[in-house]
Design an enzyme around this catalytic site. Sequence first.
Site, PDB file in Angstrom:
ATOM      1  CB  THR A   1      -0.955   0.000   1.219  1.00 13.24           C
ATOM      2  OG1 THR A   1      -1.508   1.300   1.357  1.00 13.24           O
ATOM      3  CG2 THR A   1      -0.268  -0.370   2.507  1.00 13.24           C
TER       4      THR A   1
ATOM      5  CB  SER B   1      -3.581   2.617  10.193  1.00  9.55           C
ATOM      6  OG  SER B   1      -3.323   1.637   9.200  1.00  9.55           O
TER       7      SER B   1
ATOM      8  CE1 TYR C   1      -4.104  -3.332   5.008  1.00  9.75           C
ATOM      9  CE2 TYR C   1      -4.003  -0.948   4.789  1.00  9.75           C
ATOM     10  CZ  TYR C   1      -3.997  -2.194   4.220  1.00  9.75           C
ATOM     11  OH  TYR C   1      -3.860  -2.325   2.863  1.00  9.75           O
ATOM     12  CG  HIS C   2      -1.574   1.989   6.148  1.00 10.58           C
ATOM     13  ND1 HIS C   2      -2.699   2.563   6.675  1.00 10.58           N
ATOM     14  CD2 HIS C   2      -1.763   2.022   4.807  1.00 10.58           C
ATOM     15  CE1 HIS C   2      -3.522   2.940   5.699  1.00 10.58           C
ATOM     16  NE2 HIS C   2      -2.983   2.613   4.559  1.00 10.58           N
TER      17      HIS C   2
ATOM     18  CE  LYS D   1      -1.782  -4.645   2.906  1.00 13.26           C
ATOM     19  NZ  LYS D   1      -2.045  -5.360   1.662  1.00 13.26           N
TER      20      LYS D   1
HETATM   21  N1  USQ Z   1     -11.531   9.924   4.298  1.00 13.76           N
HETATM   22  C1  USQ Z   1     -12.382  11.008   4.476  1.00 13.76           C
HETATM   23  N2  USQ Z   1     -13.706  10.756   4.629  1.00 13.76           N
HETATM   24  C2  USQ Z   1     -14.227   9.505   4.595  1.00 13.76           C
HETATM   25  C3  USQ Z   1     -13.356   8.402   4.400  1.00 13.76           C
HETATM   26  C4  USQ Z   1     -12.006   8.653   4.256  1.00 13.76           C
HETATM   27  O1  USQ Z   1     -11.960  12.157   4.504  1.00 13.76           O
HETATM   28  O2  USQ Z   1     -15.446   9.360   4.729  1.00 13.76           O
HETATM   29  C5  USQ Z   1     -10.093  10.146   4.112  1.00 13.76           C
HETATM   30  C6  USQ Z   1      -9.225   9.376   5.087  1.00 13.76           C
HETATM   31  O3  USQ Z   1      -9.088  10.037   6.302  1.00 13.76           O
HETATM   32  C7  USQ Z   1      -7.931   9.233   4.300  1.00 13.76           C
HETATM   33  C8  USQ Z   1      -8.380   9.178   2.843  1.00 13.76           C
HETATM   34  O4  USQ Z   1      -9.725   9.667   2.825  1.00 13.76           O
HETATM   35  O5  USQ Z   1      -7.133  10.384   4.467  1.00 13.76           O
HETATM   36  C9  USQ Z   1      -8.363   7.777   2.252  1.00 13.76           C
HETATM   37  O6  USQ Z   1      -9.122   6.941   3.106  1.00 13.76           O
HETATM   38  P1  USQ Z   1      -9.664   5.512   2.626  1.00 13.76           P
HETATM   39  O7  USQ Z   1     -10.560   4.985   3.684  1.00 13.76           O
HETATM   40  O8  USQ Z   1     -10.195   5.595   1.235  1.00 13.76           O
HETATM   41  O9  USQ Z   1      -8.310   4.695   2.485  1.00 13.76           O
HETATM   42  P2  USQ Z   1      -7.370   4.013   3.589  1.00 13.76           P
HETATM   43  O10 USQ Z   1      -7.993   3.862   4.913  1.00 13.76           O
HETATM   44  O11 USQ Z   1      -6.065   4.730   3.529  1.00 13.76           O
HETATM   45  O12 USQ Z   1      -7.209   2.537   3.028  1.00 13.76           O
HETATM   46  C10 USQ Z   1      -7.561   2.159   1.683  1.00 13.76           C
HETATM   47  C11 USQ Z   1      -7.761   0.648   1.680  1.00 13.76           C
HETATM   48  C12 USQ Z   1      -6.435  -0.032   2.027  1.00 13.76           C
HETATM   49  C13 USQ Z   1      -5.348   0.477   1.087  1.00 13.76           C
HETATM   50  C14 USQ Z   1      -5.243   1.993   1.164  1.00 13.76           C
HETATM   51  C15 USQ Z   1      -4.274   2.607   0.198  1.00 13.76           C
HETATM   52  O13 USQ Z   1      -8.779   0.277   2.601  1.00 13.76           O
HETATM   53  O14 USQ Z   1      -6.599  -1.438   1.939  1.00 13.76           O
HETATM   54  O15 USQ Z   1      -4.116  -0.102   1.431  1.00 13.76           O
HETATM   55  O16 USQ Z   1      -6.534   2.554   0.808  1.00 13.76           O
HETATM   56  S1  USQ Z   1      -3.487   4.063   0.839  1.00 13.76           S
HETATM   57  O17 USQ Z   1      -4.537   4.972   1.335  1.00 13.76           O
HETATM   58  O18 USQ Z   1      -2.713   4.690  -0.197  1.00 13.76           O
HETATM   59  O19 USQ Z   1      -2.664   3.631   1.956  1.00 13.76           O
END
Ligand code: USQ
Length: 404
Positions: free
Chosen positions: A144, A179, A181-182, A185
């Site tokens: 990720t 996090s 989770y991260h 990874k």
């Molecule tokens: N966010 C909001 N509002 C929401 C949901 C999320 O502002 O209602 C924000 C979060 O705080 C974050 C961003 O949007 O800053 C992305 O959140 P996300 O829930 O889309 O993604 P994340 O929790 O980071 O995890 C997802 C997948 C995970 C993958 C990751 C890639 O669930 O499996 O590894 O995206 S990355 O984000 O590049 O680490």
Amino acid sequence: MRILILGGDGYLGWPTAMHLTAKGHDVAVVDNYLRRRLCGEENVGPLFDVPNLHERVGLWESVSGYKIRLFIGDLTEWEFVREVLQTFTPEAIVHYAEQPSAPYSMLNRRAATLTLQNNLTVTANVIFAVKEFCPHAHIVKLGTMGEYGTPNIDIEEGWLEVEHKGRRDKFLYPRQAGSLYHTTKVMDTDLLWFYVRMWDIRVTDLMQGPVYGLYTDETADEEKLFPFFNYDELFGTVLNRFVVQAVAGYPLTIYGKGGQTRGYLNIKDTLNCVRLSLELPPHAGELRIFNQFVETFSVNELGERVQRVGNRLGLNVQVRPVENPRKEAEEHYYNPAHTGLLELGLKPHYLTDEVLEQMFRIVERYRDRINEKAIFRNLCVFAPLRQYLYCRTQQTISLLVEWR
Ligand code: USQ
């Protein structure tokens, strides 16, 4: 190629299985329905029911003619791993079999230890199984972009050249996850890199950003072949959530200042990135790392796009900043490299208004199934009051800034 997909029931695992069979590969999938179980425990179902793997495999064969082999079991158990690997003898393994949610991993001690145990034990079992049963197999590991965090310098593709006191060397690019989770990874990457050095295994680590979308070339309009579409606070990714919120008439939940920037990709591009990595493998003894996304957006930019398209479709989409339930930088520098997969031949699908409209049209079919309580759960009794005070404070600050 004989390809084993670990986590074949998931949002990405199932579409990958269909895609690879459609491209002529011999595919088997493995899953223990962990994600279904965790969603059930937290009472956060997907937007529509998804048939189990036996039914999906049968349906895919009836519409396409392609067979997928199926193993149901827990990859943290070595005896099961041994049985699968000895029966199928893969030439490549796609490893998605992890607890995939950052917010879930931060819920409580039980969720944290489950994430640690599942993710790290499965990765270790995969490495040991490859060494023992198929030492030439290529492991394609879904990592990720969140492993890198949001450093105040450009993010390179996996590695960083460092000059120190007149000498140079190349290291894994510094990781600082946001996090647990991260963090698992990051630990996966360390495990894989260790065994690449020790045993000359062959690995591709795909540092993926948040994925959006539902349609792939294989699902077409066959809804029973669609992947899970979670829109809840734990398992839904941000853009999928925003489209559901817009359809439900629920104000878009921008967390905090909304400047959080990430690298996004359409689910179709995930499938192509994984396939290209499989078809053009690295050498034995190589850890190859790609940053897997095609364009970057801040949460505010995603909110604006969803609002614009939703309003054009006749909805009245509101945006409401909410107090951030996560601990993360809300305004930061973000400039990650992402040329490796383009060089392998990736043809990106970008987030156009048409792509968003297509998502809206599917979600609207299931409007009656949206459970608003799953969108933003109030985890403590004072949460509604805190949210109210947070919104009023933000409004007052905006007024003061305008006035000045
Ligand atoms: N966010 C909001 N509002 C929401 C949901 C999320 O502002 O209602 C924000 C979060 O705080 C974050 C961003 O949007 O800053 C992305 O959140 P996300 O829930 O889309 O993604 P994340 O929790 O980071 O995890 C997802 C997948 C995970 C993958 C990751 C890639 O669930 O499996 O590894 O995206 S990355 O984000 O590049 O680490």
